[in-house]
Enzyme design. Sequence first.
Site, short mmCIF file in Angstrom:
data_model
loop_
_atom_site.label_atom_id
_atom_site.label_comp_id
_atom_site.label_asym_id
_atom_site.label_seq_id
_atom_site.Cartn_x
_atom_site.Cartn_y
_atom_site.Cartn_z
N VAL A 151 3.47 7.38 -3.81
CA VAL A 151 3.86 8.74 -3.45
C VAL A 151 3.69 8.93 -1.94
O VAL A 151 2.66 8.55 -1.37
CB VAL A 151 3.01 9.77 -4.21
CG1 VAL A 151 3.41 11.19 -3.81
CG2 VAL A 151 3.15 9.58 -5.71
N LYS A 205 7.87 10.50 -4.97
CA LYS A 205 7.40 9.34 -5.73
C LYS A 205 8.53 8.32 -5.82
O LYS A 205 9.63 8.63 -6.29
CB LYS A 205 6.98 9.80 -7.13
CG LYS A 205 6.43 8.69 -8.02
CD LYS A 205 6.00 9.28 -9.36
CE LYS A 205 5.48 8.23 -10.31
NZ LYS A 205 5.09 8.82 -11.63
N ASP A 228 -1.67 11.77 -19.53
CA ASP A 228 -2.30 10.88 -18.54
C ASP A 228 -3.26 11.69 -17.66
O ASP A 228 -3.11 11.76 -16.44
CB ASP A 228 -1.20 10.24 -17.68
CG ASP A 228 -1.72 9.07 -16.86
OD1 ASP A 228 -2.83 8.59 -17.14
OD2 ASP A 228 -1.01 8.64 -15.93
N ALA A 244 0.24 3.76 -7.74
CA ALA A 244 -0.08 3.39 -9.11
C ALA A 244 0.68 2.12 -9.45
O ALA A 244 1.23 1.45 -8.58
CB ALA A 244 0.28 4.54 -10.06
N SER A 245 0.73 1.79 -10.73
CA SER A 245 1.31 0.51 -11.14
C SER A 245 2.83 0.46 -10.97
O SER A 245 3.39 -0.60 -10.72
CB SER A 245 0.95 0.22 -12.59
OG SER A 245 1.34 1.30 -13.42
N LEU A 246 3.51 1.61 -11.09
CA LEU A 246 4.97 1.62 -11.06
C LEU A 246 5.55 2.12 -9.74
O LEU A 246 6.72 1.85 -9.45
CB LEU A 246 5.52 2.48 -12.20
CG LEU A 246 5.14 2.06 -13.62
CD1 LEU A 246 5.77 3.00 -14.64
CD2 LEU A 246 5.56 0.62 -13.90
#
Length: 233
Positions: A33, A47, A179, A28-30
């Site tokens: 995993v 993560k 989310d 994802a953006s940050l």
Amino acid sequence: IRPVLEQELGLTIDEAFTEFQTQPIAAASLGQVHRAVLPDGRSVAVKVQYPQVERLVHRDLRILRRMLKLVSMVFPQQGLMNIYNEVRDTIEEELDFDHEANNLLEVAHNFRDDPTVVFPEVVPEYTRKRVLTSGWIDGIKITRIHELNAHGIDRKVVAQSLIHAYCKQIFHHGRYHADPHPGNLLVLQDGRIALLDFGAVCTVGPNIREGLIDYLQAMVGHNTEKIISSLSK
């Protein structure tokens, strides 16, 4: 991500895990995993935050703030900075994986008596600000309809369970997983739902909860006056 992971844990990957898949299973953006196995044999999802992502995020937030100020000078609008502050606070929270772990523990505790929804177990000794380790859950992505059908899973029951879970979070607990994209929703082979990724968890105050209930009731009953009054709560 290896330097981030090893710096946060104070261990090398080989010391921390008996197995560690170098190819990420999700991104994802940050962060991304990886699947791994702990020395005690537990399968986990690890993560890890991307290197330098915090610096990049803060730079982008500064740029966004300046842009909004310029927009406000040309097109005066009320509330733009309030929206910016909410976005900033949400992203700051998502950058702290300790905070995410606490969110997960809180929401999971709220569902302790509900067997229809499951949550990954946090592994605190392998969790830090930039690393979150949690129990591995095998499941089917909720949008993979063919796989759900192949396992004989009743999709209507899954839909009802998902709606029930979110209504319970919003109207009863006042704290909800914010989310819910398909990558964060798994269906187990027995039909239970698993919620993943608790970086964004939001609070619904009592007044808003009461107003939402009144609004829905008014919509069903076509009660215009009650619709207006519910929106003022």
